[in-house]
Design an enzyme around this catalytic site. Sequence first.
Site, short mmCIF file in Angstrom:
data_model
loop_
_atom_site.label_atom_id
_atom_site.label_comp_id
_atom_site.label_asym_id
_atom_site.label_seq_id
_atom_site.Cartn_x
_atom_site.Cartn_y
_atom_site.Cartn_z
N SER A 298 -4.62 4.55 -3.77
CA SER A 298 -3.27 4.03 -3.66
C SER A 298 -2.63 3.92 -5.06
CB SER A 298 -3.29 2.70 -2.91
OG SER A 298 -2.00 2.33 -2.48
N ASP B 169 -1.33 6.99 7.66
CA ASP B 169 -1.06 6.03 6.57
C ASP B 169 0.36 5.49 6.69
OD1 ASP B 169 -0.68 4.73 4.10
OD2 ASP B 169 -2.07 6.08 3.10
N HIS C 135 -4.29 3.63 5.94
CA HIS C 135 -4.37 3.50 4.48
C HIS C 135 -5.74 2.93 4.13
CE1 HIS C 135 -2.47 3.52 0.57
NE2 HIS C 135 -2.77 2.25 0.36
#
Length: 227
Positions: free
Chosen positions: A118, A172, A203
């Site tokens: 991320s 996601d 995610h």
Amino acid sequence: MMDEIDWVDIAPRAPHRYTVIWMHGLGADGHDFESIVPELGLPDGLGIRYCFPNAPVRPVTINGGMAMRAWYDIMDMSLERQVDKAGIAESSASILELIDREIAGGVSSENILLAGFSQGGVIALDAGLKCPHRLAGILALSCYLPTWPEIVPALSKANRSLPILMAHGLFDNVVARESGRAAFEALTSIGYSVVWKEYPMAHSVCLDEVGDIADFIRQCFHIGGHV
């Protein structure tokens, strides 16, 4: 910058030959991916050191200005999200200093791999693409590249043929697959060797992905096994 960053360290039992520098996501810390090391199934005898830096604590706009560990601020959640590009540059500089520290400690730059999830993946890409030293590879998980195209003039010639693995969840809802895919397409359009993988997940990180990560690390460090 190094006096502003600390990290979680997993030292190898064998002589130290390789280093993986792995950046966590928003609101997590250096312990977040500590547990993935045994899951990778890479033998201790390879001499891999895992370094998990802690992002600085800063206010994050999308979370109501709450202070948390973040590599940079995020202003909104749109596909063209506004981000703190100065913060990205500052965090990337810290990681580049960490790379220099490893090199000064006797590790070849070509045995150093950057990884991140991320926000951490953004920093892995940004720092790795700008690093003046030839690295082993970049592992960019569930992320995107908000510094594109501004980063283009700063791209390092040493890493133009660098192996890059980008992995993303099909579902996601934090970092849209389209944002990650756009980064992949931008990099491949100017000649970077990027592998793109997708998984039926949100995610997060899944078991199949962990296997692909282990294979990628082996490939980048030229230590055999599946590729």
